[in-house]
Every structure is written in structure tokens, then in C-alpha cells.
Design a protein around this motif. Structure first.
Motif, short mmCIF file in Angstrom:
data_model
loop_
_atom_site.label_atom_id
_atom_site.label_comp_id
_atom_site.label_asym_id
_atom_site.label_seq_id
_atom_site.Cartn_x
_atom_site.Cartn_y
_atom_site.Cartn_z
N SER A 144 1.59 9.27 -8.81
CA SER A 144 1.43 10.70 -8.58
C SER A 144 -0.03 11.14 -8.64
O SER A 144 -0.40 12.16 -8.06
CB SER A 144 2.25 11.49 -9.61
OG SER A 144 1.87 11.13 -10.93
N ASN A 145 -0.87 10.36 -9.33
CA ASN A 145 -2.28 10.68 -9.43
C ASN A 145 -2.98 10.16 -8.17
O ASN A 145 -3.07 8.95 -7.95
CB ASN A 145 -2.87 10.01 -10.67
CG ASN A 145 -4.34 10.32 -10.88
OD1 ASN A 145 -5.12 10.38 -9.92
ND2 ASN A 145 -4.75 10.47 -12.12
N PRO A 146 -3.49 11.06 -7.31
CA PRO A 146 -4.08 10.61 -6.05
C PRO A 146 -5.31 9.73 -6.23
O PRO A 146 -5.56 8.83 -5.43
CB PRO A 146 -4.42 11.91 -5.32
CG PRO A 146 -4.47 12.96 -6.38
CD PRO A 146 -3.50 12.54 -7.44
N ASP A 147 -6.08 9.96 -7.29
CA ASP A 147 -7.27 9.12 -7.54
C ASP A 147 -6.84 7.69 -7.89
O ASP A 147 -7.41 6.71 -7.38
CB ASP A 147 -8.11 9.71 -8.67
CG ASP A 147 -8.75 11.03 -8.29
OD1 ASP A 147 -8.98 11.25 -7.08
OD2 ASP A 147 -9.01 11.85 -9.18
N LEU A 148 -5.84 7.58 -8.75
CA LEU A 148 -5.34 6.26 -9.12
C LEU A 148 -4.71 5.58 -7.91
O LEU A 148 -4.91 4.37 -7.70
CB LEU A 148 -4.32 6.38 -10.25
CG LEU A 148 -3.64 5.09 -10.70
CD1 LEU A 148 -4.66 4.05 -11.12
CD2 LEU A 148 -2.66 5.37 -11.85
N VAL B 230 0.84 -1.20 0.00
CA VAL B 230 0.00 0.00 0.00
C VAL B 230 0.88 1.25 0.00
O VAL B 230 0.66 2.19 -0.79
CB VAL B 230 -0.94 -0.01 1.23
CG1 VAL B 230 -1.56 1.38 1.44
CG2 VAL B 230 -2.04 -1.05 1.04
N ASN B 231 1.88 1.29 0.86
CA ASN B 231 2.74 2.47 0.96
C ASN B 231 3.51 2.71 -0.33
O ASN B 231 3.68 3.86 -0.77
CB ASN B 231 3.73 2.31 2.13
CG ASN B 231 3.04 2.28 3.48
OD1 ASN B 231 1.89 2.71 3.61
ND2 ASN B 231 3.72 1.78 4.48
N CYS B 232 3.98 1.63 -0.96
CA CYS B 232 4.73 1.77 -2.21
C CYS B 232 3.85 2.27 -3.34
O CYS B 232 4.30 3.06 -4.19
CB CYS B 232 5.39 0.44 -2.57
SG CYS B 232 6.80 0.01 -1.51
N PHE B 233 2.59 1.83 -3.39
CA PHE B 233 1.68 2.36 -4.39
C PHE B 233 1.46 3.86 -4.18
O PHE B 233 1.45 4.64 -5.13
CB PHE B 233 0.33 1.62 -4.33
CG PHE B 233 0.31 0.34 -5.11
CD1 PHE B 233 0.20 0.36 -6.49
CD2 PHE B 233 0.37 -0.89 -4.48
CE1 PHE B 233 0.18 -0.81 -7.23
CE2 PHE B 233 0.35 -2.07 -5.20
CZ PHE B 233 0.26 -2.03 -6.58
N ARG B 234 1.29 4.27 -2.94
CA ARG B 234 1.12 5.69 -2.65
C ARG B 234 2.31 6.51 -3.14
O ARG B 234 2.16 7.60 -3.70
CB ARG B 234 0.96 5.89 -1.14
CG ARG B 234 -0.36 5.44 -0.55
CD ARG B 234 -0.31 5.60 0.96
NE ARG B 234 -1.52 5.12 1.62
CZ ARG B 234 -1.59 4.88 2.93
NH1 ARG B 234 -0.53 5.08 3.70
NH2 ARG B 234 -2.72 4.45 3.46
N GLN B 235 3.52 5.98 -2.92
CA GLN B 235 4.73 6.72 -3.26
C GLN B 235 5.01 6.72 -4.76
O GLN B 235 5.63 7.65 -5.28
CB GLN B 235 5.92 6.11 -2.51
CG GLN B 235 5.85 6.29 -0.99
CD GLN B 235 6.81 5.40 -0.25
OE1 GLN B 235 7.67 4.75 -0.86
NE2 GLN B 235 6.67 5.34 1.07
N ASN B 236 4.55 5.68 -5.47
CA ASN B 236 4.88 5.55 -6.89
C ASN B 236 3.84 6.15 -7.82
O ASN B 236 4.12 6.33 -9.00
CB ASN B 236 5.07 4.07 -7.23
CG ASN B 236 6.45 3.55 -6.86
OD1 ASN B 236 7.38 3.60 -7.66
ND2 ASN B 236 6.59 3.08 -5.63
#
Length: 327
Positions: free
Chosen positions: A216-220, A208-214
């Protein structure tokens, strides 16, 4: 009415691609062979006739939702969605495995090899290799479903894997266990002191954290995080306070209209194959039959085909798909 399931209890799927969170780009994708090692293994994916239906003939099996062979790929293969391998160092940190700056990495499932002294092969659930400024390292991961039992080789700390001929060549070789949070206490009491243990929940939170960091589109990023949480929740793992953000089953129909939504968002590559693959998985878990999102999937064998045709060889199972190319 046609179903995605061959057997309802335990939940057993008809096709391998109903079970994979990140679909390969095609048969030429190295990930296809890595996954095929698991789904094409007729020695563990065994079926027999039960009147007009089917019955399982093995205690193992990738196509059965509550078994370790299924859980391992359904959760660990989420990593294949990320376009870079910056996550590898963070994953190694969960087991306190020393490493430098990750330059390259690779992994595979259910690799087997015979010990130098012994007739029966050992089968490693996950083998992860990496390269940094100090050369190559390898980590063998013994993965357990929630409540999964430890075998005799496990209670010895899994050290037999580190003596396998291909693994023994690595100066930096490590063994680790991956278990449910609820089982840590019991597992730790049975393993040798100092054995490296991490939880599926910690891996899921790291994803989850890595997806957040990678992303840039907050919706995606929000969609991807919800999908990760749902993969874990569906298999009995709670990732914490935001678990309510995991989407419900109702939205997943596995249709071309659903797959095309991701094209409209301009999402490409491995991330798109994660969103499409997750759509397929979540649809299939409800018993609905997803439409093949890619034409080549229409020709893929079913579980009964795999069990009947017995095409995988011992040499196939011994291929070290986790090895990195020589530097």
C-alpha cells in the motif's frame, strides 16, 4: 582485497546467502531447508584446487551466476517475499493450468525421485503444489536459463516427471516449461504440440504487478519493483519499458547501515528479508563482500565447505519439501 567471488569467470560466489533474493528467517524456517537442497548438493556444487585458486568440476552449480541452478532460485524465489499466496493462481494462469481459489501452496527446488521403472532419478527444477476447493494439485516446472539446451527428457515434453511415484498420486498433475522469451520459438518447435510454456520475463512482470498490488505504500512498492527489475536485468532478462527504473549497482554496499534503513521504514517479515537479501545479492554481484545481515549467517558453510564435506544424502535430495500437510 577480499572478494565475494571465488572465481571471477564464470562469476562464482563463496557463500550461498550471497545468491538468494529472500533470506530465510533462520535455520528453523522451512525455506532454509528448501534452499539448502540446492546449495548443499555436493554432487553438482563441485570444486577443485587450481594452484592457489579454485576450478569448477561440474557443468551444474548453484554458486555459478550463469547456470540454471542459480538463475532458478535467484528469480523464482522472489515469490517468497509476498506474505500471502494469492499470486499462485496468477502464476498457474501463465500456463493455463486450471485451478480454483488457492487456499494454500508450497514449492521446492531440485527434488529428485527414481521412476518406478528405472535406476536413475529424475530431478525436477521446481515442484509447486497447491490446494483449492477441489483438493490438491501439482505442477512440475522445467526451468531454463537464456539459451539453455533441451535434454531428451525435455523434448519428450517432460512427461516422465508426471509418472514419478509421488507425482502420479495426484489426479491433477501438470508439466510446464519456463524459458527466456528469446528462446520460445526454438523451444516450441522441439517440444510436443500443446506443451505449456511461459517466459521468465512474464514471471518477472507478474512479480512486479503483485508487489504493486500487495504494497500500500507507493514508495516501498517503487523500491520493491526496482529490485525485482534489477534481479532480472542482472541475469540478462529485460522486463520492458520501465527497465530504466532498476537501480544501479553504486548504492549497494551490504553494510549494517544499509540494512537498518529498512528497519527505520517499519518493514517487517518476508518483505524486509527480500529488501535485505536483495541488498546482499546486489552488493555481492559487484565483487564486494556484504556484511552478514543476521548473526546466524556467520556460521553458514562456504562453497568450498560444501564441496569438501559432502554432507547431503540421497535421502535429503528425495525429501518432497513441496508437499502440503495433509488437510
Amino acid at each position: 582485497m577480499k572478494s565475494s567471488l571465488l572465481i571471477e569467470k564464470p562469476k562464482t560466489y563463496e557463500f550461498w546467502w550471497y545468491c538468494v533474493p529472500v533470506l530465510p528467517a533462520g535455520r528453523g524456517d522451512p525455506a532454509y531447508e528448501i534452499l539448502k537442497r540446492q546449495w548443499c548438493d555436493h554432487t553438482m556444487n563441485c570444486l577443485g584446487q587450481d594452484g592457489p585458486g579454485w576450478k569448477l568440476l561440474s557443468s551444474r552449480g548453484f554458486y555459478v551466476q550463469d547456470r540454471e541452478d542459480h538463475v532458478t532460485i535467484a528469480l523464482f524465489h522472489v515469490w517468497a517475499a509476498l506474505p500471502t499466496q494469492a499470486w499462485v493462481g496468477l502464476l498457474l494462469d501463465l500456463w493455463s493450468v486450471p485451478h480454483g481459489r488457492i487456499q494454500d501452496a508450497n514449492w521446492s527446488y531440485s527434488w529428485e525421485e527414481r521412476p518406478a521403472q528405472g535406476s536413475r532419478p529424475l530431478v525436477a527444477d521446481i515442484v509447486l503444489s497447491w490446494r483449492d476447493e477441489n483438493g490438491d494439485g501439482v505442477l512440475v516446472i522445467e526451468a531454463k536459463r537464456a539459451g539453455g539446451k533441451l535434454s531428451a527428457k525435455d523434448t519428450a515434453g517432460g512427461t516422465g516427471y508426471l509418472s514419478l511415484p509421488r507425482i502420479e498420486k495426484f489426479a491433477r498433475r501438470h508439466m510446464a516449461f519456463l524459458v527466456a522469451e528469446q528462446d520460445v520459438g526454438a523451444v516450441r518447435r522441439k517440444l510436443p504440440a500443446g506443451t505449456a510454456i511461459a517466459t521468465w520475463e512474464s514471471v518477472g512482470q507478474l512479480q512486479v504487478n503483485c508487489f504493486r498490488q500487495n504494497l500500500s505504500n507507493p514508495d516501498l512498492a517503487g523500491i520493491a519493483e526496482g529490485y525485482v527489475r534489477k534481479h532480472y536485468r542482472d541475469l540478462g532478462f529485460d522486463l520492458g519499458e520501465h527497465e530504466k527504473d532498476a537501480p544501479s549497482d553504486a548504492r549497494f554496499s551490504g553494510t549494517m547501515d544499509r540494512y537498518d534503513l529498512f528497519s527505520g521504514l517499519g518493514i517487517l517479515g518476508s518483505m524486509r528479508r527480500f529488501l535485505v537479501g536483495s541488498e546482499v545479492v546486489f552488493c555481492a554481484r559487484t565483487g564486494q563482500v556484504p556484511v552478514p545481515p543476521y548473526e546466524w549467517l556467520q556460521e553458514e558453510p562456504s562453497f568450498p565447505d560444501v564441496s569438501r564435506d559432502r554432507r547431503q544424502t540421497t535421502r535429503d535430495r528425495e525429501r518432497p519439501l513441496w508437499l502440503l500437510p495433509t488437510a
